[in-house]
Design a protein around this motif. Structure first.
Motif, mmCIF file in Angstrom:
data_model
loop_
_atom_site.group_PDB
_atom_site.id
_atom_site.type_symbol
_atom_site.label_atom_id
_atom_site.label_comp_id
_atom_site.label_asym_id
_atom_site.label_seq_id
_atom_site.Cartn_x
_atom_site.Cartn_y
_atom_site.Cartn_z
ATOM 1 N N PRO A 12 -5.457 -8.843 7.538
ATOM 2 C CA PRO A 12 -4.811 -7.216 7.863
ATOM 3 C C PRO A 12 -5.138 -6.444 6.770
ATOM 4 C CG PRO A 12 -3.056 -9.164 7.756
ATOM 5 C CD PRO A 12 -4.500 -9.854 7.584
ATOM 6 N N SER A 13 -5.358 -5.367 7.045
ATOM 7 C CA SER A 13 -5.497 -4.263 5.997
ATOM 8 C C SER A 13 -4.347 -4.072 5.208
ATOM 9 C CB SER A 13 -5.889 -2.689 6.686
ATOM 10 O OG SER A 13 -4.832 -2.105 7.291
ATOM 11 N N PRO A 14 -4.414 -3.717 3.946
ATOM 12 C CA PRO A 14 -3.164 -3.503 3.319
ATOM 13 C C PRO A 14 -2.140 -2.611 3.951
ATOM 14 C CG PRO A 14 -5.294 -3.064 1.923
ATOM 15 C CD PRO A 14 -5.670 -3.269 3.232
ATOM 16 N N ARG A 15 -2.658 -1.665 4.819
ATOM 17 C CA ARG A 15 -1.446 -0.663 5.190
ATOM 18 C C ARG A 15 -0.695 -1.537 6.378
ATOM 19 N NH1 ARG A 15 -5.219 4.147 5.983
ATOM 20 N NH2 ARG A 15 -5.350 5.133 3.882
ATOM 21 N N THR A 16 -1.127 -2.655 6.934
ATOM 22 C CA THR A 16 -0.506 -3.314 7.983
ATOM 23 C C THR A 16 -0.186 -4.698 7.777
ATOM 24 O OG1 THR A 16 -2.630 -3.969 9.173
ATOM 25 C CG2 THR A 16 -1.750 -1.954 9.846
ATOM 26 N N ASP A 17 -0.417 -5.066 6.591
ATOM 27 C CA ASP A 17 0.255 -6.511 6.208
ATOM 28 C C ASP A 17 1.505 -6.539 6.256
ATOM 29 O OD1 ASP A 17 1.008 -7.126 3.146
ATOM 30 O OD2 ASP A 17 -0.219 -5.401 3.324
ATOM 31 N N PRO A 18 2.219 -7.642 6.483
ATOM 32 C CA PRO A 18 3.526 -7.753 6.682
ATOM 33 C C PRO A 18 4.292 -7.368 5.135
ATOM 34 C CG PRO A 18 2.524 -9.758 7.632
ATOM 35 C CD PRO A 18 1.492 -9.013 6.939
ATOM 36 N N LEU A 19 3.992 -7.824 4.214
ATOM 37 C CA LEU A 19 4.467 -7.312 2.986
ATOM 38 C C LEU A 19 4.715 -5.889 2.667
ATOM 39 C CD1 LEU A 19 5.607 -7.961 0.396
ATOM 40 C CD2 LEU A 19 3.652 -8.233 -0.459
ATOM 41 N N THR A 20 3.213 -5.253 3.113
ATOM 42 C CA THR A 20 3.370 -3.746 3.004
ATOM 43 C C THR A 20 4.615 -3.019 3.877
ATOM 44 O OG1 THR A 20 1.194 -3.710 2.102
ATOM 45 C CG2 THR A 20 2.158 -1.647 3.182
ATOM 46 N N LEU A 21 4.498 -3.825 5.098
ATOM 47 C CA LEU A 21 5.457 -3.323 6.321
ATOM 48 C C LEU A 21 6.900 -3.480 5.908
ATOM 49 C CD1 LEU A 21 3.428 -4.157 9.566
ATOM 50 C CD2 LEU A 21 3.620 -2.199 8.556
ATOM 51 N N GLU A 22 6.978 -4.633 5.084
ATOM 52 C CA GLU A 22 8.621 -4.803 4.719
ATOM 53 C C GLU A 22 8.707 -3.816 3.657
ATOM 54 O OE1 GLU A 22 11.436 -8.437 3.280
ATOM 55 O OE2 GLU A 22 9.121 -8.814 3.093
ATOM 56 N N VAL A 23 7.990 -3.537 2.749
ATOM 57 C CA VAL A 23 8.300 -2.866 1.614
ATOM 58 C C VAL A 23 8.359 -1.344 1.863
ATOM 59 C CG1 VAL A 23 7.287 -1.582 -0.342
ATOM 60 C CG2 VAL A 23 7.161 -4.013 -0.201
ATOM 61 N N VAL A 24 7.772 -0.915 3.010
ATOM 62 C CA VAL A 24 8.005 0.444 3.503
ATOM 63 C C VAL A 24 9.231 0.486 4.277
ATOM 64 C CG1 VAL A 24 6.981 1.921 5.566
ATOM 65 C CG2 VAL A 24 5.565 0.965 3.821
#
Length: 153
Positions: A12-24
């Motif tokens: 996954p791209s950094p914009r859609t990886d689960p960790l990024t989504l959780e932080v957002v």
């Protein structure tokens, strides 16, 4: 038969990886809770959230309306209306800028400073979770937030 990597099996791209989504999502939750509490505190003083933000900003230092608009990312005409309403309530006054008498500064009155202090004191959500972090954690968080905003560390 050669296998090719399909888009769904790629990293996954950094914009859609689960960790990024959780932080957002977490940042959004923090912001929403802060604004909810801020609106409640403002209403206890019969202010709108926008009036409370302007008063809080002016309690730090008097400033021209254009600078208030820039800091709050809104139109100067909106700030003029907010200042008018705060002035009518005796919380803000306009005064000449000592550095350039053609410029008017908006400044809190004594009552405005008192109300701004009351607003700040009633905002527990922003303070309480931060109080649970060590000084080093708060410094790290500040640095990360500044970096996210492009302000450097």
């Amino acid at each position: 038969m050669a296998t090719s990597s399909s888009p769904s099996s790629a990293t996954p791209s950094p914009r859609t990886d689960p960790l990024t989504l959780e932080v957002v999502e977490l940042i959004g939750t923090v912001v929403a809770r802060y604004y909810e509490e801020y609106e409640e505190a403002a209403s206890e003083h019969s202010l709108t959230g926008a009036q409370a933000r302007v008063l809080g900003l002016l309690s730090i230092e008097p400033m021209p309306m254009r600078r208030i608009a820039k800091k709050l990312k809104c139109e100067p005409s909106n700030i003029t209306g907010i200042i008018d309403r705060l002035e009518a309530r005796g919380l803000v006054e306009r005064r000449p800028d000592p550095a350039d008498r053609r410029v008017k500064l908006a400044a809190p009155t004594e009552e405005g400073v008192r109300v701004a202090r009351g607003l700040r004191d009633s905002l527990n959500f922003a303070r309480e979770p931060l109080a649970e972090l060590s000084r080093e954690e708060r410094l790290s968080l500040r640095g990360l937030l500044r970096r996210m905003l492009g302000e450097g560390a």
